[in-house]
Design an enzyme around this catalytic site. Structure first.
Site, PDB file in Angstrom:
ATOM      1  N   LYS A  22     -14.707  37.795 -75.395  1.00 10.75           N
ATOM      2  CA  LYS A  22     -13.948  37.463 -74.180  1.00 10.75           C
ATOM      3  C   LYS A  22     -12.465  37.658 -74.432  1.00 10.75           C
ATOM      4  O   LYS A  22     -11.763  38.286 -73.631  1.00 10.75           O
ATOM      5  CB  LYS A  22     -14.211  36.010 -73.796  1.00 10.75           C
ATOM      6  CG  LYS A  22     -13.258  35.439 -72.754  1.00 10.75           C
ATOM      7  CD  LYS A  22     -13.584  34.022 -72.368  1.00 10.75           C
ATOM      8  CE  LYS A  22     -12.987  33.005 -73.261  1.00 10.75           C
ATOM      9  NZ  LYS A  22     -11.592  32.649 -73.047  1.00 10.75           N
ATOM     10  N   ASN A  23     -11.974  37.161 -75.576  1.00 10.77           N
ATOM     11  CA  ASN A  23     -10.532  37.141 -75.816  1.00 10.77           C
ATOM     12  C   ASN A  23      -9.963  38.466 -76.290  1.00 10.77           C
ATOM     13  O   ASN A  23      -8.755  38.573 -76.510  1.00 10.77           O
ATOM     14  CB  ASN A  23     -10.171  36.005 -76.783  1.00 10.77           C
ATOM     15  CG  ASN A  23     -10.406  34.650 -76.133  1.00 10.77           C
ATOM     16  OD1 ASN A  23     -10.638  34.550 -74.917  1.00 10.77           O
ATOM     17  ND2 ASN A  23     -10.376  33.590 -76.918  1.00 10.77           N
ATOM     18  N   CYS A 116      -3.578  23.113 -68.583  1.00 11.24           N
ATOM     19  CA  CYS A 116      -5.036  23.198 -68.494  1.00 11.24           C
ATOM     20  C   CYS A 116      -5.568  21.991 -69.280  1.00 11.24           C
ATOM     21  O   CYS A 116      -4.817  21.249 -69.890  1.00 11.24           O
ATOM     22  CB  CYS A 116      -5.540  24.532 -69.037  1.00 11.24           C
ATOM     23  SG  CYS A 116      -5.948  24.526 -70.765  1.00 11.24           S
ATOM     24  N   ARG A 121       0.278  24.293 -72.558  1.00 15.77           N
ATOM     25  CA  ARG A 121       0.185  25.750 -72.714  1.00 15.77           C
ATOM     26  C   ARG A 121       1.287  26.504 -71.967  1.00 15.77           C
ATOM     27  O   ARG A 121       1.041  27.282 -71.060  1.00 15.77           O
ATOM     28  CB  ARG A 121      -1.198  26.230 -72.298  1.00 15.77           C
ATOM     29  CG  ARG A 121      -2.284  25.598 -73.167  1.00 15.77           C
ATOM     30  CD  ARG A 121      -3.667  26.041 -72.815  1.00 15.77           C
ATOM     31  NE  ARG A 121      -3.928  27.406 -73.268  1.00 15.77           N
ATOM     32  CZ  ARG A 121      -5.095  28.012 -73.073  1.00 15.77           C
ATOM     33  NH1 ARG A 121      -6.037  27.402 -72.407  1.00 15.77           N
ATOM     34  NH2 ARG A 121      -5.291  29.229 -73.497  1.00 15.77           N
ATOM     35  N   ASP A 309     -10.722  27.493 -81.630  1.00 12.91           N
ATOM     36  CA  ASP A 309     -11.848  27.648 -80.698  1.00 12.91           C
ATOM     37  C   ASP A 309     -13.187  27.272 -81.328  1.00 12.91           C
ATOM     38  O   ASP A 309     -14.195  27.252 -80.635  1.00 12.91           O
ATOM     39  CB  ASP A 309     -11.925  29.087 -80.171  1.00 12.91           C
ATOM     40  CG  ASP A 309     -10.735  29.408 -79.285  1.00 12.91           C
ATOM     41  OD1 ASP A 309     -10.525  30.598 -78.971  1.00 12.91           O
ATOM     42  OD2 ASP A 309      -9.993  28.474 -78.924  1.00 12.91           O
ATOM     43  N   ARG A 401     -17.689  30.322 -68.323  1.00 15.87           N
ATOM     44  CA  ARG A 401     -16.456  31.115 -68.424  1.00 15.87           C
ATOM     45  C   ARG A 401     -16.463  31.953 -69.696  1.00 15.87           C
ATOM     46  O   ARG A 401     -15.883  33.030 -69.737  1.00 15.87           O
ATOM     47  CB  ARG A 401     -15.230  30.198 -68.459  1.00 15.87           C
ATOM     48  CG  ARG A 401     -14.968  29.462 -67.176  1.00 15.87           C
ATOM     49  CD  ARG A 401     -13.624  28.793 -67.229  1.00 15.87           C
ATOM     50  NE  ARG A 401     -12.613  29.736 -67.708  1.00 15.87           N
ATOM     51  CZ  ARG A 401     -11.365  29.364 -68.013  1.00 15.87           C
ATOM     52  NH1 ARG A 401     -10.997  28.113 -67.893  1.00 15.87           N
ATOM     53  NH2 ARG A 401     -10.494  30.241 -68.435  1.00 15.87           N
TER      54      ARG A 401
HETATM   55  C1  EPZ Z   1      -5.554  32.332 -76.773  1.00 17.77           C
HETATM   56  O1  EPZ Z   1      -4.906  31.460 -75.860  1.00 17.77           O
HETATM   57  C2  EPZ Z   1      -7.039  32.212 -76.475  1.00 17.77           C
HETATM   58  N1  EPZ Z   1      -7.302  32.654 -75.105  1.00 17.77           N
HETATM   59  C3  EPZ Z   1      -7.486  30.765 -76.661  1.00 17.77           C
HETATM   60  O2  EPZ Z   1      -8.893  30.740 -76.460  1.00 17.77           O
HETATM   61  C4  EPZ Z   1      -7.192  30.357 -78.107  1.00 17.77           C
HETATM   62  O3  EPZ Z   1      -7.563  29.002 -78.279  1.00 17.77           O
HETATM   63  C5  EPZ Z   1      -5.700  30.537 -78.398  1.00 17.77           C
HETATM   64  O4  EPZ Z   1      -5.323  31.913 -78.130  1.00 17.77           O
HETATM   65  C6  EPZ Z   1      -5.350  30.228 -79.846  1.00 17.77           C
HETATM   66  O5  EPZ Z   1      -6.107  31.032 -80.694  1.00 17.77           O
HETATM   67  C7  EPZ Z   1      -7.354  33.980 -74.840  1.00 17.77           C
HETATM   68  O6  EPZ Z   1      -7.186  34.821 -75.718  1.00 17.77           O
HETATM   69  C8  EPZ Z   1      -7.669  34.372 -73.432  1.00 17.77           C
HETATM   70  P1  EPZ Z   1      -1.483  30.775 -77.756  1.00 17.77           P
HETATM   71  P2  EPZ Z   1      -3.293  31.532 -75.695  1.00 17.77           P
HETATM   72  O7  EPZ Z   1      -0.450  31.396 -76.904  1.00 17.77           O
HETATM   73  O8  EPZ Z   1      -2.840  32.912 -75.888  1.00 17.77           O
HETATM   74  C9  EPZ Z   1       1.913  27.443 -77.601  1.00 17.77           C
HETATM   75  C10 EPZ Z   1     -10.898  29.977 -75.556  1.00 17.77           C
HETATM   76  O9  EPZ Z   1     -11.515  28.922 -75.719  1.00 17.77           O
HETATM   77  N2  EPZ Z   1       2.699  28.405 -76.800  1.00 17.77           N
HETATM   78  O10 EPZ Z   1      -1.820  31.389 -79.081  1.00 17.77           O
HETATM   79  O11 EPZ Z   1      -2.936  30.813 -74.451  1.00 17.77           O
HETATM   80  C11 EPZ Z   1       0.678  26.942 -76.868  1.00 17.77           C
HETATM   81  O12 EPZ Z   1       1.001  25.837 -76.051  1.00 17.77           O
HETATM   82  C12 EPZ Z   1      -9.408  29.949 -75.363  1.00 17.77           C
HETATM   83  O13 EPZ Z   1     -11.430  31.125 -75.547  1.00 17.77           O
HETATM   84  C13 EPZ Z   1       3.983  28.060 -76.415  1.00 17.77           C
HETATM   85  O14 EPZ Z   1       4.467  26.961 -76.708  1.00 17.77           O
HETATM   86  O15 EPZ Z   1      -2.848  30.632 -76.942  1.00 17.77           O
HETATM   87  C14 EPZ Z   1      -0.235  26.550 -78.000  1.00 17.77           C
HETATM   88  O16 EPZ Z   1       0.113  25.256 -78.446  1.00 17.77           O
HETATM   89  C15 EPZ Z   1      -8.852  28.532 -75.330  1.00 17.77           C
HETATM   90  N3  EPZ Z   1       4.720  28.942 -75.684  1.00 17.77           N
HETATM   91  C16 EPZ Z   1       0.101  27.557 -79.103  1.00 17.77           C
HETATM   92  O17 EPZ Z   1       1.371  28.130 -78.742  1.00 17.77           O
HETATM   93  C17 EPZ Z   1       4.225  30.164 -75.331  1.00 17.77           C
HETATM   94  O18 EPZ Z   1       4.941  30.941 -74.667  1.00 17.77           O
HETATM   95  C18 EPZ Z   1      -0.886  28.685 -79.246  1.00 17.77           C
HETATM   96  O19 EPZ Z   1      -1.104  29.233 -77.945  1.00 17.77           O
HETATM   97  C19 EPZ Z   1       2.903  30.505 -75.724  1.00 17.77           C
HETATM   98  C20 EPZ Z   1       2.158  29.612 -76.472  1.00 17.77           C
END
Ligand code: EPZ
Length: 421
Positions: A22-23, A116, A121, A309, A401
Protein backbone atom coordinates in the site's frame (compact mmCIF):
# COMPACT_ATOMS: atom_id res chain seq x y z
CA UNK A 1 -20.62 -1.14 8.88
CA UNK A 2 -18.94 -4.53 8.46
CA UNK A 3 -17.80 -6.60 11.43
CA UNK A 4 -15.53 -9.64 11.73
CA UNK A 5 -16.53 -12.56 13.99
CA UNK A 6 -13.49 -14.66 14.84
CA UNK A 7 -13.51 -18.04 16.58
CA UNK A 8 -10.09 -18.36 18.26
CA UNK A 9 -7.81 -21.32 18.89
CA UNK A 10 -6.95 -22.65 15.43
CA UNK A 11 -3.22 -22.94 14.65
CA UNK A 12 -2.49 -21.63 11.14
CA UNK A 13 -0.94 -23.91 8.53
CA UNK A 14 -0.25 -23.22 4.87
CA UNK A 15 1.09 -20.56 2.54
CA UNK A 16 0.01 -17.04 1.75
CA UNK A 17 0.81 -14.83 -1.24
CA UNK A 18 1.70 -11.33 -0.04
CA UNK A 19 0.08 -8.45 -1.97
CA UNK A 20 1.69 -5.30 -3.32
CA UNK A 21 2.65 -2.62 -0.80
CA UNK A 22 0.00 0.00 0.00
CA UNK A 23 2.68 2.48 1.05
CA UNK A 24 4.58 2.08 -2.21
CA UNK A 25 1.53 1.93 -4.49
CA UNK A 26 0.03 5.20 -3.18
CA UNK A 27 3.01 7.50 -3.98
CA UNK A 28 3.71 5.61 -7.23
CA UNK A 29 0.12 6.03 -8.48
CA UNK A 30 0.42 9.74 -7.64
CA UNK A 31 3.75 9.96 -9.52
CA UNK A 32 1.70 9.55 -12.73
CA UNK A 33 0.87 13.28 -12.35
CA UNK A 34 4.47 14.11 -13.29
CA UNK A 35 4.23 12.68 -16.81
CA UNK A 36 2.24 13.18 -20.02
CA UNK A 37 3.02 9.58 -20.98
CA UNK A 38 1.37 6.40 -19.70
CA UNK A 39 2.47 4.86 -16.41
CA UNK A 40 1.67 1.12 -16.39
CA UNK A 41 1.72 -0.53 -12.95
CA UNK A 42 1.52 -4.18 -11.87
CA UNK A 43 0.92 -5.76 -8.43
CA UNK A 44 -1.19 -2.86 -7.12
CA UNK A 45 -3.08 -4.14 -4.04
CA UNK A 46 -6.91 -4.10 -4.03
CA UNK A 47 -7.48 -1.79 -1.01
CA UNK A 48 -9.86 0.97 0.02
CA UNK A 49 -6.97 3.49 0.12
CA UNK A 50 -6.05 2.59 -3.46
CA UNK A 51 -9.67 3.19 -4.55
CA UNK A 52 -9.63 6.57 -2.77
CA UNK A 53 -6.31 7.48 -4.41
CA UNK A 54 -7.47 6.61 -7.95
CA UNK A 55 -10.73 8.53 -7.30
CA UNK A 56 -8.66 11.61 -6.40
CA UNK A 57 -6.43 11.19 -9.47
CA UNK A 58 -9.48 10.85 -11.74
CA UNK A 59 -10.97 14.00 -10.15
CA UNK A 60 -7.75 15.82 -11.09
CA UNK A 61 -8.17 14.64 -14.68
CA UNK A 62 -5.87 11.60 -14.79
CA UNK A 63 -7.13 8.83 -17.06
CA UNK A 64 -7.08 5.67 -14.90
CA UNK A 65 -7.64 2.19 -16.37
CA UNK A 66 -7.60 -0.90 -14.16
CA UNK A 67 -7.47 -4.62 -14.90
CA UNK A 68 -7.29 -6.50 -11.56
CA UNK A 69 -3.94 -5.52 -10.00
CA UNK A 70 -2.68 -3.79 -13.18
CA UNK A 71 -3.25 -0.08 -13.71
CA UNK A 72 -2.53 2.23 -16.62
CA UNK A 73 -2.54 5.95 -15.82
CA UNK A 74 -2.21 8.89 -18.17
CA UNK A 75 -2.08 12.47 -16.88
CA UNK A 76 -1.83 14.38 -20.16
CA UNK A 77 -5.19 16.13 -19.61
CA UNK A 78 -4.93 17.24 -15.98
CA UNK A 79 -6.88 20.47 -15.71
CA UNK A 80 -8.00 20.53 -12.09
CA UNK A 81 -5.39 21.15 -9.38
CA UNK A 82 -7.62 20.94 -6.30
CA UNK A 83 -7.53 18.00 -3.85
CA UNK A 84 -10.74 18.50 -1.83
CA UNK A 85 -11.17 17.90 1.93
CA UNK A 86 -13.81 15.21 1.26
CA UNK A 87 -11.14 12.97 -0.28
CA UNK A 88 -8.06 14.09 1.67
CA UNK A 89 -9.77 13.52 5.08
CA UNK A 90 -10.24 9.81 4.25
CA UNK A 91 -6.70 9.30 3.01
CA UNK A 92 -3.84 11.46 4.30
CA UNK A 93 -1.49 10.30 1.56
CA UNK A 94 -3.48 12.65 -0.75
CA UNK A 95 -1.04 15.33 0.43
CA UNK A 96 1.46 13.68 -1.93
CA UNK A 97 -0.25 15.28 -4.96
CA UNK A 98 1.12 18.66 -3.81
CA UNK A 99 4.70 18.17 -5.05
CA UNK A 100 3.85 16.62 -8.45
CA UNK A 101 1.08 19.17 -9.27
CA UNK A 102 3.43 22.04 -8.39
CA UNK A 103 6.30 20.56 -10.37
CA UNK A 104 4.23 19.78 -13.47
CA UNK A 105 1.57 22.52 -13.51
CA UNK A 106 2.92 25.24 -11.22
CA UNK A 107 -0.14 25.26 -9.01
CA UNK A 108 -1.97 23.13 -6.46
CA UNK A 109 -4.67 23.51 -3.84
CA UNK A 110 -4.68 20.65 -1.35
CA UNK A 111 -6.69 20.33 1.84
CA UNK A 112 -4.54 20.10 4.96
CA UNK A 113 -4.90 16.42 5.96
CA UNK A 114 -5.78 17.29 9.53
CA UNK A 115 -4.99 14.95 12.39
CA UNK A 116 -5.72 11.28 12.46
CA UNK A 117 -6.30 8.66 15.16
CA UNK A 118 -2.61 7.94 15.69
CA UNK A 119 -1.35 11.49 15.92
CA UNK A 120 -1.36 15.11 14.72
CA UNK A 121 0.80 14.19 11.71
CA UNK A 122 1.65 17.71 10.50
CA UNK A 123 3.00 18.36 6.99
CA UNK A 124 5.24 21.32 7.87
CA UNK A 125 8.36 19.63 6.47
CA UNK A 126 6.61 19.01 3.10
CA UNK A 127 5.67 22.71 2.94
CA UNK A 128 9.05 24.07 4.09
CA UNK A 129 10.85 22.00 1.47
CA UNK A 130 8.61 23.22 -1.35
CA UNK A 131 9.07 26.82 -0.19
CA UNK A 132 12.86 26.33 -0.24
CA UNK A 133 12.40 25.18 -3.86
CA UNK A 134 10.72 28.53 -4.59
CA UNK A 135 7.03 27.75 -4.24
CA UNK A 136 4.75 30.40 -2.80
CA UNK A 137 2.48 28.71 -0.26
CA UNK A 138 -0.50 30.16 1.56
CA UNK A 139 -2.42 28.19 4.18
CA UNK A 140 -5.94 29.46 4.57
CA UNK A 141 -9.23 27.93 5.73
CA UNK A 142 -7.68 24.46 6.04
CA UNK A 143 -6.28 24.49 2.51
CA UNK A 144 -2.70 24.70 1.21
CA UNK A 145 -2.57 26.89 -1.91
CA UNK A 146 0.76 26.65 -3.72
CA UNK A 147 2.06 28.34 -6.85
CA UNK A 148 5.23 28.85 -8.88
CA UNK A 149 3.70 31.54 -11.15
CA UNK A 150 6.25 34.10 -9.86
CA UNK A 151 9.24 31.95 -10.82
CA UNK A 152 11.09 32.08 -14.17
CA UNK A 153 9.20 29.73 -16.55
CA UNK A 154 7.15 28.73 -13.48
CA UNK A 155 9.70 26.05 -12.56
CA UNK A 156 10.62 24.95 -9.05
CA UNK A 157 14.32 25.44 -8.30
CA UNK A 158 16.52 22.56 -7.24
CA UNK A 159 18.21 23.20 -3.88
CA UNK A 160 19.54 21.51 -0.75
CA UNK A 161 16.77 20.66 1.73
CA UNK A 162 17.62 19.48 5.26
CA UNK A 163 14.52 17.78 6.72
CA UNK A 164 14.30 18.36 10.48
CA UNK A 165 12.73 14.94 11.03
CA UNK A 166 12.84 11.69 9.05
CA UNK A 167 9.54 11.75 7.17
CA UNK A 168 8.43 9.15 4.63
CA UNK A 169 5.75 11.34 3.05
CA UNK A 170 7.93 14.43 3.18
CA UNK A 171 10.77 12.65 1.38
CA UNK A 172 8.32 11.33 -1.25
CA UNK A 173 6.64 14.71 -1.86
CA UNK A 174 9.95 16.57 -2.23
CA UNK A 175 11.58 13.83 -4.32
CA UNK A 176 8.68 13.95 -6.80
CA UNK A 177 8.71 17.77 -6.86
CA UNK A 178 12.46 17.75 -7.56
CA UNK A 179 12.14 15.41 -10.57
CA UNK A 180 10.96 18.29 -12.83
CA UNK A 181 12.66 21.18 -10.99
CA UNK A 182 15.38 23.28 -12.59
CA UNK A 183 18.78 22.07 -11.40
CA UNK A 184 19.69 19.58 -8.69
CA UNK A 185 17.96 18.97 -5.37
CA UNK A 186 19.65 17.25 -2.43
CA UNK A 187 17.37 15.87 0.29
CA UNK A 188 19.32 15.53 3.56
CA UNK A 189 18.07 13.37 6.45
CA UNK A 190 15.89 11.60 3.90
CA UNK A 191 13.81 8.54 4.83
CA UNK A 192 15.34 5.18 3.79
CA UNK A 193 12.19 3.02 3.79
CA UNK A 194 11.98 0.38 1.02
CA UNK A 195 8.84 2.16 -0.25
CA UNK A 196 10.96 5.29 -0.89
CA UNK A 197 13.38 3.15 -2.92
CA UNK A 198 10.43 1.66 -4.83
CA UNK A 199 9.04 5.12 -5.68
CA UNK A 200 12.51 6.30 -6.68
CA UNK A 201 13.10 3.26 -8.90
CA UNK A 202 9.78 3.85 -10.61
CA UNK A 203 10.65 7.54 -11.20
CA UNK A 204 14.02 6.48 -12.65
CA UNK A 205 12.16 4.04 -14.93
CA UNK A 206 10.08 7.06 -16.04
CA UNK A 207 13.29 8.96 -16.88
CA UNK A 208 14.11 10.78 -13.64
CA UNK A 209 17.74 11.12 -12.53
CA UNK A 210 18.01 10.09 -8.87
CA UNK A 211 20.97 8.92 -6.73
CA UNK A 212 21.21 7.86 -3.10
CA UNK A 213 17.92 5.95 -2.76
CA UNK A 214 17.97 4.03 0.54
CA UNK A 215 20.47 6.44 2.07
CA UNK A 216 19.76 9.59 4.10
CA UNK A 217 21.00 11.78 1.23
CA UNK A 218 19.00 11.62 -2.02
CA UNK A 219 20.17 13.65 -5.04
CA UNK A 220 17.66 14.44 -7.80
CA UNK A 221 18.72 16.16 -11.04
CA UNK A 222 15.71 17.85 -12.64
CA UNK A 223 14.67 16.76 -16.16
CA UNK A 224 12.37 18.43 -18.67
CA UNK A 225 9.89 15.60 -19.10
CA UNK A 226 9.28 11.93 -18.41
CA UNK A 227 8.56 8.96 -20.66
CA UNK A 228 6.16 6.00 -20.77
CA UNK A 229 7.11 3.37 -18.19
CA UNK A 230 5.98 0.10 -16.67
CA UNK A 231 6.67 -0.84 -13.07
CA UNK A 232 5.81 -3.62 -10.61
CA UNK A 233 5.01 -2.50 -7.04
CA UNK A 234 7.13 -4.09 -4.27
CA UNK A 235 5.63 -6.51 -1.72
CA UNK A 236 3.84 -5.28 1.40
CA UNK A 237 6.32 -5.87 4.24
CA UNK A 238 3.71 -4.95 6.86
CA UNK A 239 1.19 -7.48 5.55
CA UNK A 240 4.00 -10.07 5.51
CA UNK A 241 4.99 -9.15 9.06
CA UNK A 242 1.39 -9.47 10.18
CA UNK A 243 1.22 -13.07 8.89
CA UNK A 244 4.57 -13.89 10.49
CA UNK A 245 3.29 -12.70 13.88
CA UNK A 246 0.10 -14.75 13.33
CA UNK A 247 2.20 -17.89 12.76
CA UNK A 248 4.21 -17.22 15.90
CA UNK A 249 1.14 -16.50 18.07
CA UNK A 250 -0.95 -19.49 16.94
CA UNK A 251 1.99 -21.92 17.06
CA UNK A 252 1.31 -22.56 13.39
CA UNK A 253 3.41 -22.89 10.24
CA UNK A 254 3.04 -20.19 7.57
CA UNK A 255 5.01 -19.71 4.35
CA UNK A 256 4.85 -16.09 3.11
CA UNK A 257 5.48 -15.95 -0.66
CA UNK A 258 6.47 -13.09 -3.01
CA UNK A 259 8.53 -11.17 -0.43
CA UNK A 260 12.10 -9.88 -0.09
CA UNK A 261 13.30 -10.98 3.38
CA UNK A 262 16.26 -8.57 3.12
CA UNK A 263 13.80 -5.70 3.62
CA UNK A 264 12.31 -7.21 6.79
CA UNK A 265 15.38 -7.86 8.94
CA UNK A 266 14.27 -5.96 12.06
CA UNK A 267 10.91 -7.80 12.06
CA UNK A 268 12.50 -11.21 11.36
CA UNK A 269 14.88 -10.61 14.27
CA UNK A 270 11.90 -10.15 16.63
CA UNK A 271 10.10 -13.22 15.24
CA UNK A 272 13.22 -15.25 16.07
CA UNK A 273 13.51 -13.66 19.53
CA UNK A 274 9.95 -14.70 20.42
CA UNK A 275 10.96 -18.33 19.87
CA UNK A 276 9.72 -19.12 16.36
CA UNK A 277 11.78 -21.07 13.86
CA UNK A 278 12.45 -19.07 10.67
CA UNK A 279 13.55 -20.52 7.30
CA UNK A 280 14.56 -17.73 4.92
CA UNK A 281 14.53 -18.26 1.15
CA UNK A 282 15.15 -15.77 -1.65
CA UNK A 283 11.51 -14.69 -2.12
CA UNK A 284 9.74 -16.32 0.79
CA UNK A 285 9.98 -17.01 4.49
CA UNK A 286 8.65 -19.95 6.52
CA UNK A 287 7.73 -19.19 10.14
CA UNK A 288 7.05 -22.10 12.50
CA UNK A 289 5.55 -20.96 15.77
CA UNK A 290 6.72 -22.44 19.03
CA UNK A 291 4.39 -23.46 21.86
CA UNK A 292 6.69 -21.48 24.22
CA UNK A 293 6.16 -17.90 23.03
CA UNK A 294 8.56 -15.35 24.56
CA UNK A 295 7.67 -11.64 24.75
CA UNK A 296 10.02 -9.22 22.97
CA UNK A 297 11.26 -5.66 23.52
CA UNK A 298 10.17 -3.28 20.78
CA UNK A 299 11.39 0.25 20.03
CA UNK A 300 9.95 1.73 16.83
CA UNK A 301 12.12 4.02 14.69
CA UNK A 302 12.71 4.89 11.02
CA UNK A 303 13.96 2.15 8.68
CA UNK A 304 16.04 -0.02 9.00
CA UNK A 305 14.96 0.00 12.66
CA UNK A 306 11.73 -1.66 13.79
CA UNK A 307 8.72 -0.28 11.83
CA UNK A 308 6.01 1.60 13.73
CA UNK A 309 3.44 -0.13 11.46
CA UNK A 310 4.31 -3.46 13.14
CA UNK A 311 4.08 -2.19 16.73
CA UNK A 312 0.42 -3.02 17.32
CA UNK A 313 0.85 -6.55 15.96
CA UNK A 314 3.71 -7.28 18.37
CA UNK A 315 1.70 -5.90 21.28
CA UNK A 316 -0.88 -8.62 20.54
CA UNK A 317 1.94 -11.16 20.57
CA UNK A 318 3.46 -9.90 23.82
CA UNK A 319 0.21 -10.08 25.79
CA UNK A 320 -0.07 -13.83 25.19
CA UNK A 321 3.66 -14.55 25.45
CA UNK A 322 5.74 -15.44 28.49
CA UNK A 323 7.24 -12.67 30.58
CA UNK A 324 6.91 -8.89 30.80
CA UNK A 325 8.38 -6.52 28.22
CA UNK A 326 8.36 -2.96 26.91
CA UNK A 327 7.03 -1.53 23.65
CA UNK A 328 8.20 2.04 22.96
CA UNK A 329 6.59 4.06 20.14
CA UNK A 330 8.86 6.88 19.01
CA UNK A 331 7.20 7.89 15.72
CA UNK A 332 3.56 8.73 16.53
CA UNK A 333 2.22 10.25 19.74
CA UNK A 334 -1.00 8.26 20.01
CA UNK A 335 -0.45 4.82 18.57
CA UNK A 336 -1.49 2.67 21.55
CA UNK A 337 -5.26 2.71 21.06
CA UNK A 338 -5.29 -1.04 20.43
CA UNK A 339 -4.06 -1.47 24.04
CA UNK A 340 -7.45 -0.56 25.57
CA UNK A 341 -9.20 -3.04 23.29
CA UNK A 342 -6.67 -5.78 24.07
CA UNK A 343 -7.21 -5.07 27.79
CA UNK A 344 -10.93 -5.75 27.24
CA UNK A 345 -9.86 -9.21 26.06
CA UNK A 346 -7.92 -9.76 29.27
CA UNK A 347 -4.50 -8.40 28.31
CA UNK A 348 -2.29 -6.84 31.04
CA UNK A 349 -0.78 -3.62 29.64
CA UNK A 350 0.44 -0.59 31.55
CA UNK A 351 1.04 2.58 29.51
CA UNK A 352 3.53 5.23 30.63
CA UNK A 353 3.93 8.06 28.09
CA UNK A 354 5.16 6.41 24.88
CA UNK A 355 5.97 3.06 26.46
CA UNK A 356 3.57 0.16 26.97
CA UNK A 357 4.65 -2.43 29.53
CA UNK A 358 3.10 -5.77 28.58
CA UNK A 359 2.74 -8.71 30.95
CA UNK A 360 2.09 -11.95 29.14
CA UNK A 361 -0.64 -13.94 30.88
CA UNK A 362 -0.88 -16.65 28.32
CA UNK A 363 -4.49 -16.25 27.26
CA UNK A 364 -7.16 -13.81 26.08
CA UNK A 365 -10.93 -14.15 26.10
CA UNK A 366 -13.06 -13.37 23.07
CA UNK A 367 -15.44 -10.38 23.40
CA UNK A 368 -16.66 -7.35 21.43
CA UNK A 369 -13.89 -4.92 20.46
CA UNK A 370 -13.61 -1.90 18.19
CA UNK A 371 -11.03 -1.10 15.52
CA UNK A 372 -9.67 2.44 15.83
CA UNK A 373 -7.02 2.61 13.10
CA UNK A 374 -5.51 0.39 10.45
CA UNK A 375 -2.77 -1.43 12.34
CA UNK A 376 -4.76 -1.51 15.58
CA UNK A 377 -7.38 -3.51 13.66
CA UNK A 378 -4.70 -5.99 12.59
CA UNK A 379 -3.59 -6.43 16.20
CA UNK A 380 -7.18 -7.18 17.27
CA UNK A 381 -7.50 -9.82 14.52
CA UNK A 382 -4.29 -11.46 15.74
CA UNK A 383 -5.48 -11.41 19.36
CA UNK A 384 -8.83 -12.90 18.32
CA UNK A 385 -7.07 -15.75 16.47
CA UNK A 386 -5.67 -17.01 19.81
CA UNK A 387 -8.42 -15.87 22.20
CA UNK A 388 -10.72 -18.37 23.91
CA UNK A 389 -14.18 -18.18 22.27
CA UNK A 390 -15.60 -15.66 19.84
CA UNK A 391 -14.43 -12.09 19.22
CA UNK A 392 -16.46 -9.54 17.26
CA UNK A 393 -14.40 -6.68 15.79
CA UNK A 394 -16.45 -3.63 14.82
CA UNK A 395 -15.56 -0.77 12.39
CA UNK A 396 -13.32 -2.97 10.26
CA UNK A 397 -13.38 -0.39 7.48
CA UNK A 398 -10.10 0.61 9.14
CA UNK A 399 -8.73 -2.83 8.31
CA UNK A 400 -9.96 -2.74 4.70
CA UNK A 401 -7.93 0.41 4.09
CA UNK A 402 -4.68 -1.54 4.27
CA UNK A 403 -5.30 -5.27 3.98
CA UNK A 404 -6.58 -7.10 0.90
CA UNK A 405 -9.25 -9.67 1.94
CA UNK A 406 -7.44 -10.40 5.20
CA UNK A 407 -10.11 -12.79 6.47
CA UNK A 408 -9.98 -14.86 3.24
CA UNK A 409 -6.22 -15.17 3.52
CA UNK A 410 -6.41 -16.20 7.19
CA UNK A 411 -9.28 -18.66 6.57
CA UNK A 412 -7.22 -20.29 3.80
CA UNK A 413 -4.62 -20.93 6.52
CA UNK A 414 -7.17 -22.61 8.82
CA UNK A 415 -8.57 -19.66 10.77
CA UNK A 416 -12.30 -19.31 11.44
CA UNK A 417 -13.33 -15.74 10.53
CA UNK A 418 -16.71 -14.54 9.26
CA UNK A 419 -17.45 -11.07 7.85
CA UNK A 420 -20.90 -9.73 8.81
CA UNK A 421 -22.23 -6.84 6.75
C1 EPZ B 1 4.02 6.92 6.28
O1 EPZ B 1 3.23 7.93 6.87
C2 EPZ B 1 3.13 5.69 6.19
N1 EPZ B 1 1.98 5.98 5.34
C3 EPZ B 1 2.67 5.30 7.59
O2 EPZ B 1 1.92 4.09 7.45
C4 EPZ B 1 3.91 5.00 8.44
O3 EPZ B 1 3.49 4.68 9.75
C5 EPZ B 1 4.81 6.24 8.47
O4 EPZ B 1 5.16 6.61 7.11
C6 EPZ B 1 6.11 5.99 9.23
O5 EPZ B 1 6.78 4.91 8.67
C7 EPZ B 1 2.14 5.96 3.99
O6 EPZ B 1 3.23 5.71 3.47
C8 EPZ B 1 0.92 6.22 3.17
P1 EPZ B 1 6.03 10.33 8.35
P2 EPZ B 1 3.76 9.47 6.87
O7 EPZ B 1 5.90 11.58 7.58
O8 EPZ B 1 4.53 9.72 5.66
C9 EPZ B 1 6.23 13.69 11.72
C10 EPZ B 1 0.10 2.67 7.75
O9 EPZ B 1 -0.33 2.11 8.76
N2 EPZ B 1 6.15 14.68 10.62
O10 EPZ B 1 7.22 9.46 8.15
O11 EPZ B 1 2.60 10.34 7.20
C11 EPZ B 1 4.95 12.89 11.88
O12 EPZ B 1 4.03 13.58 12.70
C12 EPZ B 1 0.53 4.11 7.83
O13 EPZ B 1 0.24 2.12 6.62
C13 EPZ B 1 6.23 16.03 10.92
O14 EPZ B 1 6.33 16.42 12.09
O15 EPZ B 1 4.73 9.42 8.14
C14 EPZ B 1 5.44 11.62 12.53
O16 EPZ B 1 5.56 11.84 13.92
C15 EPZ B 1 0.29 4.72 9.20
N3 EPZ B 1 6.16 16.94 9.92
C16 EPZ B 1 6.83 11.43 11.94
O17 EPZ B 1 7.21 12.70 11.38
C17 EPZ B 1 6.04 16.56 8.61
O18 EPZ B 1 5.99 17.44 7.72
C18 EPZ B 1 6.91 10.40 10.84
O19 EPZ B 1 5.87 10.69 9.90
C19 EPZ B 1 5.95 15.17 8.31
C20 EPZ B 1 6.02 14.25 9.33
Amino acid sequence: MDKLVIDGGYPLDGEVSISGAKNAALPILIASLLSDQALNLQNVPNLQDIKTCTKLLSALGVNVNRDQSSYSLKANHVSNFDAPYELVKTMRASILVLGPLLAKHGEAKVSLPGGCAIGSRPVDIHIKGLELMGAKIIIDKGYISASTAHLPNRKLKGCRVFMDQVTVGGTENLMMAAVLAEGTTILENAAKEPEIIDLGNCLIRMGAIIDGLGSDKIKIKGVLSLKEASYKIMFDRIEAGTFMVAAAMTGGKVLCNNINPKQMESVIQKIKECGSKVDIHENSILVCGNKKLESVKIITAPYPAFPTDMQAQFMALNVVAKGANEITETIFENRFMHAQELIRMGAVIDIKHNTAITKGNGYLTGTNVMATDLRASASLVLAALVAKGKTTIERIYHLDRGYEKLEDKFNALGANIKRIN
